[in-house]
Design a protein around this motif. Sequence first.
Motif, mmCIF file in Angstrom:
data_model
loop_
_atom_site.group_PDB
_atom_site.id
_atom_site.type_symbol
_atom_site.label_atom_id
_atom_site.label_comp_id
_atom_site.label_asym_id
_atom_site.label_seq_id
_atom_site.Cartn_x
_atom_site.Cartn_y
_atom_site.Cartn_z
ATOM 1 N N VAL A 1 0.829 -1.208 0.000
ATOM 2 C CA VAL A 1 0.000 0.000 0.000
ATOM 3 C C VAL A 1 0.866 1.261 0.000
ATOM 4 O O VAL A 1 0.526 2.252 -0.664
ATOM 5 C CB VAL A 1 -0.985 0.022 1.192
ATOM 6 N N LEU A 2 1.981 1.239 0.700
ATOM 7 C CA LEU A 2 2.842 2.423 0.712
ATOM 8 C C LEU A 2 3.464 2.683 -0.659
ATOM 9 O O LEU A 2 3.578 3.840 -1.091
ATOM 10 C CB LEU A 2 3.941 2.267 1.771
ATOM 11 N N LEU A 3 3.848 1.611 -1.345
ATOM 12 C CA LEU A 3 4.404 1.786 -2.686
ATOM 13 C C LEU A 3 3.372 2.376 -3.642
ATOM 14 O O LEU A 3 3.670 3.290 -4.421
ATOM 15 C CB LEU A 3 4.912 0.448 -3.226
ATOM 16 N N VAL A 4 2.157 1.858 -3.580
ATOM 17 C CA VAL A 4 1.108 2.392 -4.456
ATOM 18 C C VAL A 4 0.769 3.830 -4.065
ATOM 19 O O VAL A 4 0.550 4.687 -4.942
ATOM 20 C CB VAL A 4 -0.147 1.502 -4.406
ATOM 21 N N ASP A 5 0.722 4.114 -2.764
ATOM 22 C CA ASP A 5 0.479 5.486 -2.310
ATOM 23 C C ASP A 5 1.484 6.452 -2.943
ATOM 24 O O ASP A 5 1.112 7.484 -3.508
ATOM 25 C CB ASP A 5 0.606 5.581 -0.786
ATOM 26 N N VAL A 6 2.752 6.116 -2.834
ATOM 27 C CA VAL A 6 3.809 7.001 -3.335
ATOM 28 C C VAL A 6 3.751 7.117 -4.857
ATOM 29 O O VAL A 6 3.851 8.212 -5.417
ATOM 30 C CB VAL A 6 5.188 6.501 -2.869
ATOM 31 N N ALA A 7 3.598 5.982 -5.535
ATOM 32 C CA ALA A 7 3.565 5.999 -6.995
ATOM 33 C C ALA A 7 2.383 6.805 -7.517
ATOM 34 O O ALA A 7 2.513 7.612 -8.447
ATOM 35 C CB ALA A 7 3.516 4.567 -7.535
ATOM 36 N N ALA A 8 1.210 6.589 -6.931
ATOM 37 C CA ALA A 8 0.014 7.300 -7.390
ATOM 38 C C ALA A 8 0.104 8.790 -7.088
ATOM 39 O O ALA A 8 -0.264 9.628 -7.926
ATOM 40 C CB ALA A 8 -1.223 6.700 -6.730
ATOM 41 N N LEU A 9 0.605 9.149 -5.906
ATOM 42 C CA LEU A 9 0.737 10.568 -5.577
ATOM 43 C C LEU A 9 1.775 11.227 -6.475
ATOM 44 O O LEU A 9 1.614 12.387 -6.872
ATOM 45 C CB LEU A 9 1.112 10.736 -4.104
ATOM 46 N N THR A 10 2.832 10.518 -6.819
ATOM 47 C CA THR A 10 3.824 11.055 -7.756
ATOM 48 C C THR A 10 3.182 11.354 -9.108
ATOM 49 O O THR A 10 3.444 12.393 -9.724
ATOM 50 C CB THR A 10 4.985 10.066 -7.938
ATOM 51 N N ALA A 11 2.327 10.447 -9.572
ATOM 52 C CA ALA A 11 1.625 10.674 -10.834
ATOM 53 C C ALA A 11 0.724 11.902 -10.745
ATOM 54 O O ALA A 11 0.624 12.690 -11.695
ATOM 55 C CB ALA A 11 0.810 9.439 -11.209
ATOM 56 N N CYS A 12 0.061 12.074 -9.605
ATOM 57 C CA CYS A 12 -0.759 13.264 -9.416
ATOM 58 C C CYS A 12 0.093 14.535 -9.425
ATOM 59 O O CYS A 12 -0.312 15.570 -9.976
ATOM 60 C CB CYS A 12 -1.531 13.167 -8.098
ATOM 61 N N LEU A 13 1.256 14.442 -8.823
ATOM 62 C CA LEU A 13 2.163 15.588 -8.810
ATOM 63 C C LEU A 13 2.622 15.949 -10.222
ATOM 64 O O LEU A 13 2.765 17.134 -10.554
ATOM 65 C CB LEU A 13 3.370 15.288 -7.920
ATOM 66 N N HIS A 14 2.847 14.958 -11.047
ATOM 67 C CA HIS A 14 3.219 15.214 -12.438
ATOM 68 C C HIS A 14 2.113 15.992 -13.157
ATOM 69 O O HIS A 14 2.382 16.741 -14.096
ATOM 70 C CB HIS A 14 3.482 13.905 -13.182
ATOM 71 N N ALA A 15 0.877 15.784 -12.726
ATOM 72 C CA ALA A 15 -0.264 16.492 -13.315
ATOM 73 C C ALA A 15 -0.565 17.799 -12.584
ATOM 74 O O ALA A 15 -1.607 18.422 -12.824
ATOM 75 C CB ALA A 15 -1.500 15.597 -13.300
ATOM 76 N N ASN A 16 0.338 18.203 -11.682
ATOM 77 C CA ASN A 16 0.193 19.447 -10.918
ATOM 78 C C ASN A 16 -1.042 19.453 -10.023
ATOM 79 O O ASN A 16 -1.674 20.477 -9.808
ATOM 80 C CB ASN A 16 0.145 20.661 -11.860
ATOM 81 N N LEU A 17 -1.372 18.273 -9.503
ATOM 82 C CA LEU A 17 -2.511 18.162 -8.593
ATOM 83 C C LEU A 17 -2.131 17.378 -7.339
ATOM 84 O O LEU A 17 -2.941 16.640 -6.801
ATOM 85 C CB LEU A 17 -3.686 17.488 -9.298
ATOM 86 N N GLY A 18 -0.902 17.548 -6.894
ATOM 87 C CA GLY A 18 -0.417 16.737 -5.787
ATOM 88 C C GLY A 18 -1.060 17.046 -4.465
ATOM 89 O O GLY A 18 -1.587 16.151 -3.788
ATOM 90 N N TRP A 19 -1.056 18.312 -4.048
ATOM 91 C CA TRP A 19 -1.584 18.613 -2.720
ATOM 92 C C TRP A 19 -3.095 18.413 -2.659
ATOM 93 O O TRP A 19 -3.625 17.987 -1.637
ATOM 94 C CB TRP A 19 -1.204 20.036 -2.291
ATOM 95 N N GLN A 20 -3.781 18.680 -3.771
ATOM 96 C CA GLN A 20 -5.222 18.412 -3.786
ATOM 97 C C GLN A 20 -5.491 16.919 -3.651
ATOM 98 O O GLN A 20 -6.411 16.496 -2.944
ATOM 99 C CB GLN A 20 -5.844 18.916 -5.093
#
Length: 264
Positions: free
Chosen positions: A120-139
């Motif tokens: 779960v931690l790996l998926v959390d980090v990977a998915a949040l990184t993808a969101c950050l690439h889309a400039n939507l990380g903190w949201q």
Amino acid sequence: MIDSLRLAFGLLTILPAGMPSHVDRIVGSRAMILAPLVGAVLGAIAAGVVALAQLVRPDADLLAAVLGVLAVAALSGGLHLDGLADFADALGSRRDRETMLRIMKQSDIGPFGVVSIVGVLLVDVAALTACLHANLGWQAILIATTASRLTLPWTCRTTIPPARPEGLGALVAATVHPRTALLTTLAVLVPALALTALTAPKTTGWLSASPAPTALTILLAVLTALATTRRAQSALGGTTGDVLGAAIELTLPVTLTALALTPL
């Protein structure tokens, strides 16, 4: 209500909230209904960590994602991750109900528990990184953390009994009416839609252009709670504190992944 708020923060975070003067099943029920508010507070702090990391190093999305995920885990005291590990070890044992309940009460973590935490931690980090690439990380971390705590009104709904007569599960299990859980879901959905509509980058044409990804995220949180309690009821006869923690930790990667992958 103050006792319920203190109980919610005391059970779900390491933040100083004071001790409730009185605790019973009514207070416990209200605490579970207030759980998304606790998630929003944790998510806001994690969002601040992510935004600060991006401000200092705009090119270090992976680092920002790791710090954001760790902030949520640390502020939760690792309690939910422990619950996930215990639930995974119990189910992985494929033993009878009493043996599984005994496994969940043990303090050690077995191989299924280790794999579940790492996964779960790996998926959390990977998915949040993808969101950050889309400039939507903190949201994303704010919405997902709130949605993950939305599972608690659903895992504590009145149709799911406690698996054992003592412990956290016995205090809050079967205390939230499904109608109340639904109203709580709507109370989470509306500000989540407003947040994404107001803050999503217009150039991406992503969440700002459609409410579907955010709505899907909230729906997936509810479905994950329902699936988790269904499995717990079939295997254990009801819910426990570990099951509540497992639902939270399973929902976080599910919702972050939905935000990362859902197209317009």
